[in-house]
Design a protein around this motif. Structure first.
Motif, PDB file in Angstrom:
ATOM      1  N   VAL A  62       8.408  29.266  77.874  1.00 39.78           N
ATOM      2  CA  VAL A  62       7.827  28.919  76.574  1.00 39.78           C
ATOM      3  C   VAL A  62       8.660  29.518  75.438  1.00 39.78           C
ATOM      4  O   VAL A  62       8.833  28.904  74.383  1.00 39.78           O
ATOM      5  CB  VAL A  62       6.370  29.450  76.490  1.00 39.78           C
ATOM      6  CG1 VAL A  62       5.744  29.090  75.158  1.00 39.78           C
ATOM      7  CG2 VAL A  62       5.552  28.899  77.623  1.00 39.78           C
ATOM      8  N   THR A  65      12.400  27.605  75.287  1.00 38.88           N
ATOM      9  CA  THR A  65      12.579  26.182  74.994  1.00 38.88           C
ATOM     10  C   THR A  65      12.566  25.902  73.487  1.00 38.88           C
ATOM     11  O   THR A  65      11.927  26.620  72.708  1.00 38.88           O
ATOM     12  CB  THR A  65      11.477  25.350  75.694  1.00 38.88           C
ATOM     13  OG1 THR A  65      11.705  23.985  75.413  1.00 38.88           O
ATOM     14  CG2 THR A  65      10.093  25.730  75.218  1.00 38.88           C
ATOM     15  N   SER A  67      11.450  22.988  72.645  1.00 37.99           N
ATOM     16  CA  SER A  67      10.362  22.004  72.706  1.00 37.99           C
ATOM     17  C   SER A  67      10.810  20.536  72.771  1.00 37.99           C
ATOM     18  O   SER A  67       9.975  19.644  72.753  1.00 37.99           O
ATOM     19  CB  SER A  67       9.375  22.184  71.543  1.00 37.99           C
ATOM     20  OG  SER A  67       8.692  23.388  71.716  1.00 37.99           O
ATOM     21  N   ILE A  69      12.049  17.324  74.834  1.00 37.17           N
ATOM     22  CA  ILE A  69      11.765  16.944  76.222  1.00 37.17           C
ATOM     23  C   ILE A  69      12.949  17.279  77.125  1.00 37.17           C
ATOM     24  O   ILE A  69      12.776  17.830  78.219  1.00 37.17           O
ATOM     25  CB  ILE A  69      11.442  15.421  76.297  1.00 37.17           C
ATOM     26  CG1 ILE A  69      10.145  15.121  75.553  1.00 37.17           C
ATOM     27  CG2 ILE A  69      11.377  14.921  77.729  1.00 37.17           C
ATOM     28  CD1 ILE A  69       8.886  15.632  76.238  1.00 37.17           C
ATOM     29  N   GLN A  72      13.171  21.003  77.816  1.00 38.19           N
ATOM     30  CA  GLN A  72      12.086  21.424  78.722  1.00 38.19           C
ATOM     31  C   GLN A  72      12.406  21.013  80.156  1.00 38.19           C
ATOM     32  O   GLN A  72      12.204  21.775  81.093  1.00 38.19           O
ATOM     33  CB  GLN A  72      10.758  20.778  78.295  1.00 38.19           C
ATOM     34  CG  GLN A  72      10.184  21.354  77.019  1.00 38.19           C
ATOM     35  CD  GLN A  72       8.819  20.755  76.721  1.00 38.19           C
ATOM     36  OE1 GLN A  72       7.888  20.896  77.495  1.00 38.19           O
ATOM     37  NE2 GLN A  72       8.702  20.065  75.609  1.00 38.19           N
ATOM     38  N   TYR A  73      12.931  19.799  80.302  1.00 37.58           N
ATOM     39  CA  TYR A  73      13.285  19.286  81.632  1.00 37.58           C
ATOM     40  C   TYR A  73      14.344  20.181  82.296  1.00 37.58           C
ATOM     41  O   TYR A  73      14.208  20.562  83.460  1.00 37.58           O
ATOM     42  CB  TYR A  73      13.788  17.841  81.488  1.00 37.58           C
ATOM     43  CG  TYR A  73      14.413  17.289  82.743  1.00 37.58           C
ATOM     44  CD1 TYR A  73      13.623  16.879  83.818  1.00 37.58           C
ATOM     45  CD2 TYR A  73      15.802  17.201  82.858  1.00 37.58           C
ATOM     46  CE1 TYR A  73      14.210  16.389  84.973  1.00 37.58           C
ATOM     47  CE2 TYR A  73      16.392  16.713  84.012  1.00 37.58           C
ATOM     48  CZ  TYR A  73      15.592  16.319  85.070  1.00 37.58           C
ATOM     49  OH  TYR A  73      16.175  15.847  86.212  1.00 37.58           O
TER      50      TYR A  73
END
Lengths: 248, 410
Positions: A62, A65, A67, A69, A72-73
């Motif tokens: 958290v 990242t 944020s 996508i 995050q991946y």
């Protein structure tokens, strides 16, 4: 096992292929620390460490990242490979440790089940104890006496093995087949259980043994010491007399 | 405003995840602690209550286990027959004629049927210091009573003790395997974790020991509570008493082998928990001392979780249909991923502690989040509907008994 190691290698390659700088060092440190701890901790305690690593690194994503996508991946994949590697270290260590434990148990069981020492006809110590105990129960009921003869071979050096070979063969030849028992202990001592006999009978066995050994050896002073005990005066578990017995 | 709601929802979900992660770790720590061997100078008398209604297919195995129970004090086993119409009475009477500690008691008809009424009757006709409840299909291990009594007698301010329920038909099919794993996590790991971390334990409905004096003080079982165990847990905690969790006092019980039966059983449990949630909104004692842990658990699981899930889903669908929603920079994908990791981590922890880490269980553990866990939401909505409609029609929801299967019949 080979599958586990292969999986571990694949996970390591996937984990480190795109890593640079700080991530590489942190992940490597986690893996090394896990492997080191796995040496010392039980498999259940080690699982606690593995679980904590997976959860702490997971929650820390958290903070890493941005944020998007894609980011995050990437972080999730990184976490999967790290968790997989840590889990595989735990599984491999647990597996090896379980195999070691099983082997130890099996070796102990084999030792208990083995009747003879190596290729000789000498009984294993556990077999000797068991048989002596059974015989003693019978002889006690019949009010008979058993004797124990401890023979120590006082030779070291090159002739050690050859001399022990001769002693074993002679002892087996000296005692009453299927009636008396012989076992070796402490590398250079033999214990002989003489059933339903007395001091005179014991001395006959000793004389027969000495006589036969003299025909094989050139030594004037034979390198043997022997001690005689009544069977009820000797502790077979500790392999020592309960009390001082007279040396013949 | 909408942005604030979304942030609150995210904080809530992350808090739940962190809470369950901590419970898991505390549960593992609690479980790997070494067991101390105890011996009491005096063992109190114990009455074992087995509420039974049409237990003909399972009662023989239950009684065989009851006869084998080892206890150093006075132990009597009472089969409380709630007007069975099958051969339950016949089988129990055969045992009671043979064994001095087995007693058959026919429970008279009452206005409110159910386990609570049966247990209240059992309490009214016996006089032991402790009583212990086992369900009609239970096969406790022979040391179960002893272990529970040891824990109850050696824990200060204890109201009794609660053991661990294992699944006897775990290998019957995929469903029972999943239930068994769920029990290992929620009955054992979470219970042990809550006990280790917060010194709170929950009564499990079976394999639970209670001091008779405590229940008398509390006024007995609430006959309207469908989840009588959860309801009693709250009242015990409100009194400031403890319920130690004893993971080595085990009993084995059957779990539903058909989805239909599971849905019925779990709807009853969830409706019972909704009843408790309703009570917690009405009574101040639900928010005092350690009771707050249980009440918060109910509030978070059966109320906030559902509302927040509903709002976040609504948000998602409105966004899909092109309705402009405020955007919040938050790692949703990682939130979902961590939900999966925490849930699956719990399952694997339980497998490690219970020595059930088999290839089959590993595969089932990996897919449970996407299958079995989702069932909870369906059940929860079904229970909410059933509970609200019963309230609106001012009807009492009836006790619904779990269907039993002959052991070995699959």
């Amino acid at each position: 096992m080979s599958i586990l190691v292969t999986c571990f290698m694949i996970f390591l390659i996937c984990l480190f292929q795109n890593d640079t700088g700080a991530y590489f060092i942190i992940e490597l440190a986690i893996l090394v620390a896990t492997a080191v701890l796995a040496f010392f901790l039980s498999w259940r305690r080690m699982f606690l460490i593995v679980l904590s690593i997976i959860l702490i690194t997971g929650f820390s994503l958290v903070f890493l990242t941005d944020s998007t996508i894609y980011n995050q991946y990437i972080l999730i994949m990184e976490h999967i490979f790290l968790s997989g590697s840590v889990l595989l270290i735990w599984i491999i260590f647990s597996y090896v440790r379980k195999m070691e434990d099983d082997l130890e148990k099996i070796q102990l069981k084999v030792q208990q089940l083995e009747k003879y020492q190596g290729s000789s006809q000498l009984l294993t110590l556990s077999e000797f104890r068991n048989r002596a105990m059974i015989i003693t129960t019978g002889t006690k009921r019949r009010d008979e006496q058993n004797y124990l003869l401890i023979l120590e071979v006082l030779v070291q050096g090159n002739t050690y093995q050859a001399l022990h070979h001769s002693v074993e063969a002679t002892l087996l030849n000296t005692i009453r087949d299927r009636f008396d028992l012989v076992a070796k202990f402490d590398h250079d001592k033999y214990i002989i259980f003489l059933q339903n006999t007395d001091e005179k009978g014991t001395q006959i066995v000793i004389d027969r043994f000495i006589g036969q050994m003299r025909t094989q050896l050139n030594l004037v002073d034979l390198p043997f010491a022997y001690y005689v005990y009544k069977s009820n005066a000797f502790d077979l578990e500790k392999m020592a007399p309960y009390r001082e017995a007279g040396e013949l | 405003m909408m942005k604030v709601i979304l942030v609150i929802i995210m904080v809530f979900f992350w808090t739940m995840l962190i809470y369950y992660s901590l419970l898991t770790i505390a549960g593992v720590i609690q479980r790997i602690k070494h067991k101390t061997i105890l011996h009491l100078n005096q063992y109190p008398s114990v009455a074992v209550f087995v509420p039974a209604y049409n237990e003909g297919v399972v009662i023989k195995n239950t009684l065989d286990s009851m006869v084998a129970l080892k206890y150093s004090g006075e132990l009597n086993i009472y089969i409380l027959d709630d007007q069975s119409t099958d051969d339950t009475a016949e089988i129990v009477k055969e045992y009671s004629r043979t064994f001095s500690q087995i007693h058959y008691l026919l429970v008279p008809n009452s206005d409110v049927k159910g386990k609570s009424s049966v247990l209240n009757y059992g309490l009214s006709v016996t006089d032991s210091e402790y009583f212990l409840v086992f369900d009609g299909d239970n096969q406790p291990e022979e040391n179960a009573v002893m272990e529970l009594v040891h824990a109850a007698e050696t824990t200060k301010k204890s109201a009794g003790a609660v053991g661990y329920v294992k699944t006897i038909n775990a290998d019957s099919n995929l469903l029972t395997r999943m239930i068994a794993l769920e029990f290992q996590v929620f009955q054992l790991l979470m219970q042990s974790g809550r006990w280790g971390l917060l010194r709170t334990g929950s009564l499990a409905g079976t394999n639970m020991l209670l001091r008779r004096s405590v229940l008398e003080d509390l006024g007995g079982y609430d006959p309207y509570a469908l989840a009588e165990d959860a309801e009693l847990t709250i009242r015990v905690a409100a009194k400031g008493l403890l319920l130690p969790v004893v993971h080595h006092a085990r009993t084995w019980e059957q779990e539903p082998e058909k989805l239909r039966n599971l849905i019925r059983q779990r709807t009853r449990w969830l409706t019972g928990n909704l009843y408790l949630l309703e009570k917690s909104f009405q009574e101040w004692k639900f928010w005092k001392g350690r009771t707050i842990v249980h009440s918060l658990h109910h509030l978070m699981t059966y109320f906030l979780f559902v509302i927040f899930l509903f709002i976040s889903n609504l948000w998602f669908y409105l966004g899909l249909f092109g309705i402009a929603m405020p955007n919040v920079d938050t790692p949703l994908l990682i939130l979902w991923f961590m939900s999966y990791i925490v849930y699956t981590g719990q399952l694997f922890s339980a497998m490690v502690l219970e020595d059930t880490l088999t290839p089959k269980n590993i595969v089932v553990g990996i897919i449970m989040y996407f299958t079995y866990a989702q069932l909870f939401l369906i059940l929860l909505f079904k229970s909410i509907f059933q509970f609200v409609s019963a309230r609106m029609r001012k009807k009492t929801i009836k006790w619904d008994k779990t269907t039993r299967h002959r052991q070995g019949a699959g």
